[in-house]
Design an enzyme around this catalytic site. Structure first.
Site, PDB file in Angstrom:
ATOM      1  N   MET B 125      40.854  21.715  29.831  1.00  0.00           N
ATOM      2  CA  MET B 125      40.647  20.321  29.471  1.00  0.00           C
ATOM      3  C   MET B 125      39.237  19.997  29.973  1.00  0.00           C
ATOM      4  O   MET B 125      39.012  19.894  31.179  1.00  0.00           O
ATOM      5  CB  MET B 125      41.717  19.518  30.231  1.00  0.00           C
ATOM      6  CG  MET B 125      41.843  18.100  29.817  1.00  0.00           C
ATOM      7  SD  MET B 125      43.474  17.375  30.245  1.00  0.00           S
ATOM      8  CE  MET B 125      43.497  17.414  31.991  1.00  0.00           C
ATOM      9  N   TYR B 396      42.507  15.050  41.223  1.00  0.00           N
ATOM     10  CA  TYR B 396      42.343  15.450  39.813  1.00  0.00           C
ATOM     11  C   TYR B 396      43.375  14.808  38.877  1.00  0.00           C
ATOM     12  O   TYR B 396      44.336  14.234  39.320  1.00  0.00           O
ATOM     13  CB  TYR B 396      42.222  16.958  39.641  1.00  0.00           C
ATOM     14  CG  TYR B 396      43.333  17.883  40.045  1.00  0.00           C
ATOM     15  CD1 TYR B 396      44.637  17.480  40.217  1.00  0.00           C
ATOM     16  CD2 TYR B 396      43.049  19.242  40.211  1.00  0.00           C
ATOM     17  CE1 TYR B 396      45.628  18.391  40.551  1.00  0.00           C
ATOM     18  CE2 TYR B 396      44.030  20.160  40.538  1.00  0.00           C
ATOM     19  CZ  TYR B 396      45.313  19.717  40.694  1.00  0.00           C
ATOM     20  OH  TYR B 396      46.276  20.624  41.012  1.00  0.00           O
ATOM     21  N   GLU B 397      43.069  14.881  37.578  1.00  0.00           N
ATOM     22  CA  GLU B 397      43.868  14.193  36.540  1.00  0.00           C
ATOM     23  C   GLU B 397      43.940  12.689  36.794  1.00  0.00           C
ATOM     24  O   GLU B 397      44.966  12.065  36.559  1.00  0.00           O
ATOM     25  CB  GLU B 397      45.279  14.794  36.433  1.00  0.00           C
ATOM     26  CG  GLU B 397      45.356  16.305  36.367  1.00  0.00           C
ATOM     27  CD  GLU B 397      44.499  16.919  35.270  1.00  0.00           C
ATOM     28  OE1 GLU B 397      43.975  16.187  34.428  1.00  0.00           O
ATOM     29  OE2 GLU B 397      44.332  18.143  35.300  1.00  0.00           O
ATOM     30  N   GLY B 398      42.833  12.116  37.235  1.00  0.00           N
ATOM     31  CA  GLY B 398      42.797  10.687  37.570  1.00  0.00           C
ATOM     32  C   GLY B 398      43.110  10.504  39.040  1.00  0.00           C
ATOM     33  O   GLY B 398      44.211  10.819  39.488  1.00  0.00           O
TER      34      GLY B 398
END
Lengths: 524, 524
Positions: B125, B396-398
């Protein structure tokens, strides 16, 4: 004093701070029993002791400068902030000096005190063994009388900071051991001094078996030391070793608190700088609407996070430096009642400062790492090193759980809360604190809880064990509130920033921790 | 399902867990643009996909097994607990599969979906750039139309997990970029697919410039990828890239929550084992008075610490697996109202699970480290690795701050709290929760606060920004309370241990976090 601090800042900045990263990346290296320190560490240490820094607060009769302990506190806080691992080396010097000055006999003092006062030789504190960490009563290292006044020491010691290195010509080990026929448990421990190099120039039988591979603090060798019939001398009386060692331990605990304060400040400085430069997302109140994003310091969650750490650092400094002054008062004041009160402050403040500020240092440094986002998780900015390094401060010199037990079981309950009550009553007399209604309410709640603790049944006392940490934290935040009132009265900018953050985000926790203790009492 | 889980446990235990330490110690290695994974990682990954594990929840028409998502949640929780770094590799597969299944055109699906469903190829991603982390609107990577349906991608992407490695024959990058003349900000982003190896067998122009040196997760290469005019294909519509990417992102956020739950359980297991073996100090209630010391699990502070983590792990599992069931319900249930309710649960639970359980995982793992004393700070027991590895899950991932904003500003305030109110009303109908007066009181307080949030003035809304994290935590603990009531009703031993710990040490925090939000509203 200003001049001394100015020189200290220059030295820390120019000599010690630049070695922090190489200390982490290269680390101390063990080979065949010898330990090589990271590049630059030995030169920096030689410059440090030759400039007279270790002797700052040592007595003039031992070659010291006789300056207030408070100055050495500031120095060690700065050193720790700049390079925790390097500072581990001289960190135990002052405690070893005090221990020997109080308990060593004249011959031992003559041989070792001047070198420890100057820092030409470094010292260690050899307590832990593989099966005995928090519980020193389980120690098995044996010391048997030998020729003359010497003892032969046998056993293995674990987690010995600076147990072996190439910084100094000699290393002075202070070792807890058991004499033949010593009573079991902690009352059968004797303190001995065993140098790496004996007075006759022979190498003592002390072998560094390995150094630990640790989460952080790579620049400080954590040694396993095997005493293979090493030669040592008594420090103080047989079986009185724990009391003698506690002179050193209390000094060390305050140094650990300073490490927490210093490292949290270092973390804040990094995060504060980064938050001013890094622009991401639009803040609710926009700084410059022509920009696509605002500095992240304008985001309220970041501001809360940073100001909260600032409040912890600054109130911690007030409390730590006040404690340093009380150490000097306890030693030198002509009035015994004043000396006693000063001693009480130190006895109560030591576990509180050690536990609360190291816990906050770890969690606050992790919060500061969060300000960097993904950049905080990589080595580049140095913030993740602080989180790894500072984690050990919650463990060594008595875990934070031991500190909480010390405060509750040894320093609060035995005298029915009298000492802590007197301390809090004294703070209530302070005009700034007395002008803060929220603080007065919280202080009153703590005093009432103190009454309930003193009157607690046996079952209630048992129920207090799991909330000893809450008790310590409630006391810590109450003391912070006093420091916050003083700081706020002298600095309007601080009052509006860190002071307001304390009121909003930290102070409510005083009530929460009181609540946990109250509920434990109520349940029992 | 039992048989699948039994096989999963066997695989995780025998193949994946033994590689955790070598992953940390050797780490992924970069050389001249290529990345070598730690010894054993590639063999383990081949065995994993060839045994069909990635395809567990993929659709049968793409070669998947079509089993419930809940099964894949359990599998990924276990994998993360056993070896977080290794699990990063297949961790993004399911999200990439879903993203392509929803938004890819037929040609792209035919070329890539079967290989992603089986896991024969891995995915990334590619979002972050050096100047754009949380703020994707600042992205600069450009994609320009080229021959046929292809695009030419230019730009540098940062923090790309698994951006380069030697685990699979190909790597499928999903890349956010800007088309020419795209609108500024987040609404001008387009998603493209760019494989490491092009369909014609040529290497695509994607260069791994370096991998990061991180606090932990050494076995997972975090890559800087330079897209040097790389060839890519559109996924979904131009300028709709963020919506397409969020299919992947939401799946990833739930996976991160599972990492938190799994790693906290791993930390608990290590600390629990150690606490039973290690004997230090006398406990207030002695197990065996003939021993010099008691197992430290008998010390009430240790018991509190361990039971608290157990409560977080077990309630987190209830909530995460329930969310997995709702994902399937949201996809497959015939009744649109039921599908909508299931979707609402997932939308609300995702930021709560991601933020609250990763924060607890880090702090709880650090607490578990503390149980080991000094032994926890050294590598030997593996507990310090968990603390280092799990720290990234808060980022991570927000980041967790982004999750809190998502819950408050996107999922609570815009509909006047209706969705969350409906969810909480639903939980109140649950017989076990309804029989818990303390929980009902707390739920009522949260509902009243929800009303106050919905009615908040503009000034009050601004004052909510710094307490978004408190709001998330208050919601999290309320959900935990529901899970705790269900667990307690089915397991008396759990009820007396972790359940009682939850009631005493966790549940009060629900009120504290409500208090912070209430006070912020009152101040504004």
């Amino acid at each position: 004093m200003r001049q001394v601090l100015h020189e200290a800042a220059t030295f820390v900045h120019a000599v010690v701070a630049p070695l922090n990263r190489v200390g982490d990346e290269v680390g101390a290296r063990w080979r065949d029993g010898a330990v090589t320190m990271p590049p630059g560490f030995a030169d920096a240490y030689r410059a440090f002791w030759q400039a007279g820094w270790p002797a700052l607060a040592a007595a003039p009769e031992h070659g010291g400068q006789g300056l207030p302990v408070a100055l050495s506190f500031v120095l060690y806080e700065w050193l720790s902030a700049a390079n925790h691992a390097w500072t581990m080396a001289p960190g135990l010097l002052h405690g070893a000096y005090e221990c020997l000055a109080h308990h060593g006999d004249a011959a031992l003092q003559a041989r070792y005190l001047p070198k420890l006062a100057s820092g030409e030789w470094l010292a260690t504190m050899c307590l832990t063994e593989p099966h005995a960490g928090s519980d020193l009563g389980l120690l098995r290292t044996r010391a048997t009388p030998c020729d003359g006044d010497t003892y032969r020491i046998e056993g293995t010691k674990l987690f010995i900071s600076g147990g072996e290195h190439d910084l100094t010509d000699n290393i002075v080990h202070l070792v807890l051991a058991r004499l033949p026929n010593a009573p079991a448990g902690a009352k059968g421990l004797t303190l001995l001094l065993a140098p790496k190099w004996l007075p006759d120039g022979q190498r003592n039988a002390i072998v560094c078996e390995r150094i630990e591979d640790k989460m952080g603090l790579h620049g400080s060798p954590t040694c396993v030391l095997r005493f293979d019939g090493a030669t040592g001398w008594l420090v103080g009386q047989p079986h009185q070793g724990l009391a003698a060692m506690f002179v050193m331990m209390n000094a060390a605990r305050l140094h650990v608190a300073l490490q927490g304060i210093g490292l949290l400040d270092a973390a804040w400085q990094k995060a504060h700088d980064y938050a001013q430069q890094r622009q991401q997302m639009r803040a609710p109140r926009r700084r410059d609407p022509t920009q696509a994003a605002d500095p992240i310091i304008d985001h309220p969650a970041v501001q809360r996070l940073l100001d909260t750490q600032r409040a912890w650092v600054d109130t911690g400094r007030v409390l730590a430096y006040h404690t340093a002054l009380q150490l000097d008062v306890a030693h030198h004041h002509p009035d015994p009642a004043v000396r006693r009160a000063a001693h009480t402050w130190c006895a109560l403040a030591t576990p509180v400062l050690k536990a609360a500020w190291t816990e906050q240092a770890f969690h606050g440094a992790s919060d500061c790492l969060q300000v960097f986002g993904g950049h905080g998780y990589v080595r580049e900015w140095g913030i993740e090193q602080i989180v790894r390094d500072v984690r050990v401060t919650m463990i060594y010199e008595g875990t934070n759980e031991i500190q909480a037990q010390d405060l509750l079981l040894r320093k609060t309950l035995p005298d029915g809360g009298a000492a802590l009550r007197a301390l809090l009553e004294g703070l209530r007399g302070d005009p700034q604190a007395a002008a803060t209604p929220a603080w007065l309410d919280g202080c009153q709640r703590l005093l009432e809880l103190l009454g309930a603790l003193a009157a607690a049944s046996e079952a209630q006392r048992l129920a207090l064990y799991p909330v000893a940490g809450d008790w310590l934290r409630a006391v810590a935040i109450t003391l912070m509130g006093w420091a916050r009132a003083r700081l706020g009265a002298t600095d309007a900018t601080w009052d509006a920033g860190a002071g307001a953050a304390f009121d909003r985000w930290v102070w409510p926790q005083q009530g929460w921790h009181c609540q946990m203790v109250e509920q434990a009492l109520a349940r029992a």
